[in-house]
Scaffold this motif. Structure first.
Motif, short mmCIF file in Angstrom:
data_model
loop_
_atom_site.label_atom_id
_atom_site.label_comp_id
_atom_site.label_asym_id
_atom_site.label_seq_id
_atom_site.Cartn_x
_atom_site.Cartn_y
_atom_site.Cartn_z
N PRO A 24 0.75 -1.12 -0.01
CA PRO A 24 -0.42 0.09 0.30
C PRO A 24 0.74 1.16 -0.26
CG PRO A 24 0.11 -0.90 2.20
CD PRO A 24 0.71 -2.45 1.14
N PRO A 25 0.11 2.49 -0.48
CA PRO A 25 -0.74 2.85 -1.04
C PRO A 25 -1.24 2.03 -2.37
CG PRO A 25 -0.06 4.73 -0.64
CD PRO A 25 1.25 3.39 -0.05
N VAL A 26 -0.67 2.53 -3.10
CA VAL A 26 -0.30 1.66 -4.78
C VAL A 26 0.33 1.30 -5.25
CG1 VAL A 26 -1.09 4.50 -4.91
CG2 VAL A 26 1.66 4.09 -5.20
N GLY A 59 -6.25 -3.94 -3.25
CA GLY A 59 -5.91 -2.50 -2.43
C GLY A 59 -7.13 -1.96 -3.57
N ARG A 60 -6.53 -0.58 -3.82
CA ARG A 60 -7.77 -0.16 -4.84
C ARG A 60 -6.94 -0.44 -6.50
NH1 ARG A 60 -5.81 4.32 -1.82
NH2 ARG A 60 -4.65 5.33 -3.02
N LEU A 61 -5.38 -1.46 -7.02
CA LEU A 61 -5.24 -1.10 -7.82
C LEU A 61 -4.33 -1.87 -8.13
CD1 LEU A 61 -2.93 2.17 -8.70
CD2 LEU A 61 -3.13 0.74 -6.30
N ILE A 68 8.35 5.93 -7.42
CA ILE A 68 9.25 7.23 -7.79
C ILE A 68 9.89 8.39 -6.63
CG2 ILE A 68 8.92 9.54 -8.21
CD1 ILE A 68 6.04 8.50 -8.97
N THR A 69 10.07 7.39 -5.34
CA THR A 69 10.69 8.30 -4.67
C THR A 69 12.24 7.68 -3.61
OG1 THR A 69 10.33 6.51 -2.84
CG2 THR A 69 9.30 8.62 -2.15
N GLU A 70 12.37 6.69 -5.43
CA GLU A 70 14.12 6.23 -5.58
C GLU A 70 14.50 6.38 -6.41
OE1 GLU A 70 13.50 1.16 -6.34
OE2 GLU A 70 12.96 1.07 -3.89
N GLY A 100 -8.75 -1.49 -11.20
CA GLY A 100 -8.03 0.00 -10.62
C GLY A 100 -7.30 0.33 -12.29
N GLN A 101 -5.45 0.63 -11.47
CA GLN A 101 -5.15 1.21 -12.55
C GLN A 101 -3.49 0.62 -12.74
OE1 GLN A 101 -5.09 4.93 -13.07
NE2 GLN A 101 -6.10 5.68 -10.80
N ALA A 102 -3.57 0.18 -13.69
CA ALA A 102 -2.05 -0.67 -14.25
C ALA A 102 -1.73 1.08 -14.86
CB ALA A 102 -2.02 -1.29 -15.11
N1 3HC Z 1 6.00 5.55 -6.35
C1 3HC Z 1 6.16 6.35 -4.99
N2 3HC Z 1 4.78 7.04 -4.73
C2 3HC Z 1 3.59 6.93 -5.34
C3 3HC Z 1 3.59 7.15 -6.18
C4 3HC Z 1 4.98 6.09 -7.00
N3 3HC Z 1 4.39 5.98 -8.24
N4 3HC Z 1 2.62 7.02 -6.66
C5 3HC Z 1 1.19 7.27 -5.70
N5 3HC Z 1 2.22 7.55 -4.72
C6 3HC Z 1 2.51 7.96 -3.58
C7 3HC Z 1 1.97 8.99 -3.33
O1 3HC Z 1 2.92 9.78 -3.00
C8 3HC Z 1 0.96 9.88 -2.00
O2 3HC Z 1 1.40 9.40 -0.76
P1 3HC Z 1 0.63 10.51 0.52
O3 3HC Z 1 -0.45 9.72 0.97
O4 3HC Z 1 2.78 10.27 1.17
O5 3HC Z 1 1.18 11.50 0.04
C9 3HC Z 1 0.38 8.58 -2.34
O6 3HC Z 1 0.95 7.11 -2.98
C10 3HC Z 1 -0.67 8.45 -2.57
O7 3HC Z 1 -1.37 9.18 -3.87
P2 3HC Z 1 -2.35 9.44 -4.63
O8 3HC Z 1 -3.01 10.46 -3.15
O9 3HC Z 1 -1.60 10.00 -5.56
O10 3HC Z 1 -4.10 8.58 -4.49
P3 3HC Z 1 -4.57 8.67 -5.78
O11 3HC Z 1 -5.46 7.13 -5.87
O12 3HC Z 1 -5.38 9.75 -5.57
O13 3HC Z 1 -4.17 7.94 -7.49
C11 3HC Z 1 -2.14 7.00 -8.01
C12 3HC Z 1 -3.33 6.45 -6.93
C13 3HC Z 1 -3.72 7.12 -9.89
C14 3HC Z 1 -1.74 6.14 -8.17
C15 3HC Z 1 -1.22 8.28 -8.40
O14 3HC Z 1 -0.99 8.58 -7.37
C16 3HC Z 1 -0.75 8.74 -9.19
O15 3HC Z 1 -0.94 8.77 -10.79
N6 3HC Z 1 0.77 7.82 -8.92
C17 3HC Z 1 2.53 8.26 -10.12
C18 3HC Z 1 1.94 7.08 -10.89
C19 3HC Z 1 3.09 6.79 -12.06
O16 3HC Z 1 3.36 8.33 -12.25
N7 3HC Z 1 3.82 5.80 -12.81
C20 3HC Z 1 4.71 6.25 -13.02
C21 3HC Z 1 6.32 6.06 -12.17
S1 3HC Z 1 7.31 5.87 -12.90
C22 3HC Z 1 7.63 4.82 -13.87
O17 3HC Z 1 6.85 3.54 -13.08
C23 3HC Z 1 9.60 4.31 -14.56
C24 3HC Z 1 9.15 3.37 -15.24
O18 3HC Z 1 8.50 3.26 -16.18
C25 3HC Z 1 10.53 2.70 -15.47
#
Ligand code: 3HC
Ligand code: NAI
Length: 700
Positions: A24-26, A59-61, A68-70, A100-102
């Protein structure tokens, strides 16, 4: 490792192992999750009783992508690309079960699987471009191989997810399941795959869809040409296009290497750092130190809006769009009529563009009621005032609202500059009063400044923040001061822009520099759009400033076809010789000798005082953190997201440099350039706004 502590779970149903991501959360693919997945897949691979693997998310997705924090830290454990190679080469079929989402790495994980199945409500996308990067785990190589380069380009460069239904139609998904029977349906799907004895198809081996690019050699050039304006200033979209081109021209592994190289270059670049900053800043803005998830909120089931002008109409639409009934009250029948017509016309236009259906228009209009007396708002849980910007008028409206609104109702003002505490003082419930400052057009702009008054109750604030999210806004808490955060800083830029044209620059010079920096328009084009006569009247005009003279000549902006620029029927702006003559005349009257003003000076004079004002806002506690100021500017004024907002940008310039220039400008132009104490202190400490925590009172 015990099951409770690992970020995955595994259970076996018949011949199928179900591996669940439980982070969790994502379900972000952190190093621990990646290691755990490797272990699970290895375990299932070695178990002779298991024929297929289903990957699903708790969970939800399904999965929100890489963690991203890494980014920007030393890599740990197995890389995502390496993990996906293990998934892809597994000789037991692996099926992604998506709900949910991928997103991002989450979709890339699914693309490395042999089959993908999803619930109808799921969404799939590669949003990496929004973080200033390209997908870095094969997304740019696998997606075009399965949906074709054209659709892949669209998805990867926009970052917009597609619905499961659309994904199914384009071949990205093998099947859709029942909404609430994902895992059981996918286990059955996996059993069918086993029963049919099919081999595990790998997307990397598919080249048929890539033929599209060979048949249309102009595909990439046409795509670039069609999107020039949209991609202006951004580095990542071009990186995405090149990666998809590489997918079409290079063997899979070489394409993968090219994607990796592009990813590594962009992830280390200033734009991605800025865009990731904005991602976290927007989420941070929701966190208020004296509030928590447990702070109680008040139910909002009906909203009242006072005034159906430019702002009132747009504000009402936000709630109607979210299915919340609205009552709108005007002073005069003609104004009400006009306001209602504008709302309907806006909806009709949206329907014409296919973004909503005709039935949606009727549903939304059906939620709207109106009146000519504030008493019509007696049942509203929240009432937002958007009448003229006149303190006496607002006072009168609030004292009457206090009398007619139910005792639990929240009363909000959309004022741009007036003192919210004075307005609250007109009621017997100042703890239930706050500012809700929407931005024009209110139904479009994402920013909502939530103005916390001296007495605003935390429940009321929490309700406003929650409601902001419900109507799709990015809500930022700000304190009571002239212009709050956004307009207060904007005034600095406006003052300097006005000064620069008297010293020697022309409006088009200032606008060009600001636009080239990445803002959607410069200060003079913006004045023309808003109307030069806001706050101006013929009776009080002294005819001294450029603005006074332009308004007196009926050059009041786009609405009169002329302002700082001349406008044609298509609203195309052309610099005006008449305006230049007016500017020269005013310069002369003020005894100024016009000189050449460099682009660099324009930029510094317009932007450094804004940063300095941001520092004062922080010092005074009118914003909770520097990143909130960035969130305001990115979402309310079109500050280029790839520059991360004014405070983040200032850190990249260096606070020492900004301080030095402020001092030099002060020597020439006076006290407007007085550096704030905070700017001086952080510059002396070699610190930045990013590490500043006002509560700690020092740079971290
Ligand atoms: N990495 C780390 N933390 C993440 C994260 C991620 N990918 N996605 C979300 N989080 C964290 C948020 O910062 C937030 O933290 P907080 O509660 O401490 O503030 C928590 O998870 C919940 O996020 P949201 O408030 O945004 O939750 P929602 O339910 O509204 O939305 C979501 C969920 C649609 C998944 C949205 O968080 C989102 O768009 N996340 C980013 C998705 C993204 O950009 N993914 C690509 C990452 S880059 C990648 O994958 C590179 C690869 O190609 C190698
Ligand atoms: P507007 O002039 O378009 O609309 C004001 C409306 O209020 C008019 O339709 C008027 O008839 C109505 N009105 C006046 N007195 C009334 C009363 N007693 N009862 C009911 N209705 C009454 O003004 P606009 O631009 O919508 O601004 C409204 C408020 O929003 C102002 O406080 C302004 O500062 C603020 N604001 C404006 C922004 C903008 O870009 N226009 C942006 C953000 C805030």
């Amino acid at each position: 490792m015990s099951d409770q502590n690992t970020p995955t779970r595994m259970r076996v149903e018949g011949r199928v192992a179900v591996v669940t991501l439980t982070a969790p959360p994502v379900n972000a693919l952190s190093s621990t999750l990646r290691e755990s997945l490797r272990e699970r897949i290895g375990q299932a691979g070695q178990d002779a009783g298991i024929g297929a693997i289903v990957l699903t998310g708790a969970g939800r997705l399904f999965c929100g992508g890489a963690d991203i924090t890494e980014f920007g830290k030393a890599p740990q454990g197995i890389g995502l690309g390496e993990l996906l190679a293990i998934v892809e080469t597994s000789n037991k079929p692996i099926v992604a079960a998506i709900h949910g989402q991928a997103l991002g790495g989450g979709l890339e994980l699914a693309l490395a699987c042999h089959h993908r199945v999803a619930t109808p409500s799921a969404k799939l996308g590669l949003p990496e471009v929004k973080l200033g990067i390209v997908p870095g785990a094969g997304g740019t190589q696998r997606l075009p191989r399965i949906v074709g380069p054209e659709k892949a380009l669209e998805m990867i460069t926009s970052g917009q997810p597609v619905s499961a239904k659309a994904a199914h139609a384009m071949g990205l998904l093998d099947a859709l399941t029942a909404e609430d029977a994902l895992v059981s349906d996918v286990v059955a799907f996996a059993e069918d795959v086993l029963a049919a004895g099919r081999t595990s198809p790998r997307i990397r081996d598919r080249n048929d869809r890539l033929a599209e690019a060979r048949e249309n050699p102009n595909l990439f050039k046409d795509f670039r040409d069609a999107n020039t304006k949209k991609f202006r200033g951004f580095e990542a979209p071009e990186g995405c296009i090149r990666c998809v081109e590489a997918a079409c021209t290079l063997p899979f592994d070489e394409g993968l290497a090219f994607e990796r190289e592009t990813f590594l270059r962009l992830v280390a670049g200033a734009q991605s750092v800025a865009q990731r900053h904005v991602f976290f800043a927007e989420r941070e803005a929701a966190k208020i130190p004296d509030m928590s998830g447990d702070t109680p909120t008040l139910p909002i089931t009906r909203v009242g809006v006072v005034g159906a002008g430019t702002m009132g109409g747009g504000i009402a639409m936000n709630f109607l769009n979210a299915g919340i009934p609205v009552t709108i009250v005007e002073a005069k029948p003609e104004a009400l009529e006009r306001g209602l017509e504008t709302i309907r016309r806006n909806y009709d236009n949206t329907a014409r563009k296919g973004r909503i259906s005709a039935a949606d228009v009727e549903t939304r209009m059906g939620l709207l009621s109106d009146g000519l007396d504030l008493a019509a708002l007696a049942e509203c849980d929240l009432i937002i005032e958007a009448v003229f910007e006149d303190l006496d008028l607002k006072r009168a409206v609030f004292s009457r609202l206090d009398a007619v609104a139910k005792p639990s109702a929240i009363l909000a003002t959309n004022t741009s500059y007036l003192d919210v505490d004075v307005i609250a003082g007109m009621t017997g419930r100042p703890e239930h009063v706050l500012g809700l400052h929407f931005f024009s057009p209110a139904n479009v702009m994402r920013l909502l400044e939530v103005v916390r008054g001296e007495k605003t109750d935390t429940r009321v604030l929490a309700t406003a923040m929650q409601l902001g999210r419900r109507i799709g806004k990015v809500a930022v808490v700000v304190g009571v001061c002239h212009g709050f955060v956004g307009n207060r800083m904007l005034a600095e830029r406006q003052r300097e822009a006005n000064g620069l044209i008297l010293e020697g620059a022309l409006p088009q010079d200032v606008d060009r520099v600001i636009q080239e920096f990445g803002l959607p328009m410069g200060p003079f084009a913006m004045s023309d759009l808003a109307g030069l006569d806001i706050g101006w009247s013929a009776q009080t005009s002294k005819g001294e400033s450029v603005r006074d003279i332009l308004c007196e000549r009926d050059r009041r902006g786009q609405k009169t076809g002329r302002g700082f620029y001349d406008y044609d029927e298509t609203r195309k702006a052309t610099p005006s010789a008449e305006v230049e003559a007016v500017i020269r005349e005013v310069s002369q009257r003020q005894g100024l000798t016009r000189r050449a003003v460099s682009d660099q000076e324009i930029l510094e004079r317009c932007l450094y005082p804004m940063v300095n004002e941001g520092a004062k806002i922080l010092e005074e506690g009118k914003a909770l953190r520097a990143s909130d100021i960035d969130t305001v500017w990115v979402n309310g004024y079109g500050w280029p997201v790839y520059r991360g907002g004014p405070m983040h940008w200032a850190d990249t310039v260096g606070l020492g440099t900004i301080l030095e220039r402020m001092r030099a400008f002060r020597a020439e132009h006076g006290d407007a350039f007085n550096p704030s104490a905070l700017l001086e202190r952080l510059a002396a400490e070699d610190g930045g706004f990013s590490g500043y925590d006002r509560r700690a009172g020092q740079a971290a």
